[in-house]
Design an enzyme around this catalytic site. Structure first.
Site, PDB file in Angstrom:
ATOM      1  N   ASP A  12       9.699  -7.069   2.102  1.00  0.00           N
ATOM      2  CA  ASP A  12       9.730  -6.320   3.705  1.00  0.00           C
ATOM      3  C   ASP A  12      11.168  -5.906   3.472  1.00  0.00           C
ATOM      4  O   ASP A  12      12.254  -6.612   2.954  1.00  0.00           O
ATOM      5  CB  ASP A  12       9.302  -7.377   4.581  1.00  0.00           C
ATOM      6  CG  ASP A  12       8.947  -6.635   5.999  1.00  0.00           C
ATOM      7  OD1 ASP A  12       8.198  -5.777   5.944  1.00  0.00           O
ATOM      8  OD2 ASP A  12       9.420  -7.182   6.969  1.00  0.00           O
ATOM      9  N   HIS A  43      19.057  -1.345  -1.695  1.00  0.00           N
ATOM     10  CA  HIS A  43      18.690  -2.658  -1.303  1.00  0.00           C
ATOM     11  C   HIS A  43      17.652  -3.155  -2.252  1.00  0.00           C
ATOM     12  O   HIS A  43      17.496  -4.135  -2.697  1.00  0.00           O
ATOM     13  CB  HIS A  43      18.315  -2.515   0.170  1.00  0.00           C
ATOM     14  CG  HIS A  43      17.312  -1.541   0.542  1.00  0.00           C
ATOM     15  ND1 HIS A  43      17.837  -0.172   0.661  1.00  0.00           N
ATOM     16  CD2 HIS A  43      15.999  -1.415   1.099  1.00  0.00           C
ATOM     17  CE1 HIS A  43      16.896   0.693   0.959  1.00  0.00           C
ATOM     18  NE2 HIS A  43      15.843  -0.116   0.970  1.00  0.00           N
ATOM     19  N   ASN A  64       0.994  -1.219   0.128  1.00  0.00           N
ATOM     20  CA  ASN A  64      -0.079   0.150   0.116  1.00  0.00           C
ATOM     21  C   ASN A  64       0.987   1.276   0.161  1.00  0.00           C
ATOM     22  O   ASN A  64       0.393   2.341  -0.001  1.00  0.00           O
ATOM     23  CB  ASN A  64      -1.144   0.001   1.125  1.00  0.00           C
ATOM     24  CG  ASN A  64      -2.152  -0.820   1.211  1.00  0.00           C
ATOM     25  OD1 ASN A  64      -2.828  -0.892   0.111  1.00  0.00           O
ATOM     26  ND2 ASN A  64      -2.305  -1.553   2.270  1.00  0.00           N
TER      27      ASN A  64
END
Length: 190
Positions: free
Chosen positions: A68, A176, A8
């Site tokens: 994540d 990353h 989101n």
């Protein structure tokens, strides 16, 4: 080919869209009608990425990927890590998180840190993960207005700029998330 990116976070979506080849149609959670908060209850970055991807596949049926990301600070034994987004509380406020981090490091000499992103891809009912790491250090003050999250206090190794001072193409090439997405794209193209 179409894939759902299980986020989101509009900043992440924008960042990733610039890295995904045009033959892959990227759908957001909003595009598939997923408006609820996806659980992130695992104790690792990899676990949370997998949990989010499995949630979309199970509940919506789409091939998808989820990421994540955590900021791991050496002097804080790897914290905030898996709790990076809510380091200063459940309100998930980037400014509060940075202030807490800078306060925790105020008397520390060692400011080494790394950003770690894990992407979990579920395609054809098979799970693959891809990891990207960017080493650097935490600055003593916020620098720059671009980016999001901890970008104003993270300076990648070998650079005199924080992520928040870099343009998106440079950040994506060394960062990353960019490294993890590159591995994802290479896999999808193979």
């Amino acid at each position: 080919m179409q894939l759902v990116f299980a986020t989101n976070n509009q900043n992440k979506l924008k960042e990733v869209q610039t890295l995904i080849p045009s033959h892959i149609k990227l759908l957001s959670l909003k595009d598939i009608g997923c408006l609820e908060d996806i659980p992130e209850t695992k104790s690792t970055i990899e676990g949370n990425a997998i949990q989010k991807a499995e949630y979309i596949k199970t509940n919506y049926g789409y091939d998808c990927f989820a990421d994540d990301t955590g900021l791991e600070v050496k002097a804080l034994n790897g914290d905030p890590g898996v709790f990076s987004a809510r380091y200063a509380g459940e309100q998930r406020n980037a400014e509060d998180n940075m202030n807490k981090l800078l306060n925790e490091l105020s008397n520390k000499e060692d400011r080494d840190a790394q950003f770690k992103t894990v992407i979990a891809l579920i395609i054809n009912n098979k799970l693959q993960t891809f990891t990207g790491i960017c080493n650097g250090e935490i600055t003593k003050t916020e620098q720059g207005k671009k980016g999001f999250g901890y970008d104003p206090v993270f300076k990648p190794k070998g650079y005199n700029l924080t992520f928040a001072e870099m343009d998106l193409s440079l950040k994506n090439s060394i960062g990353h998330r960019g490294k993890a997405i590159t591995k994802l794209v290479d896999f999808l193209n193979s």
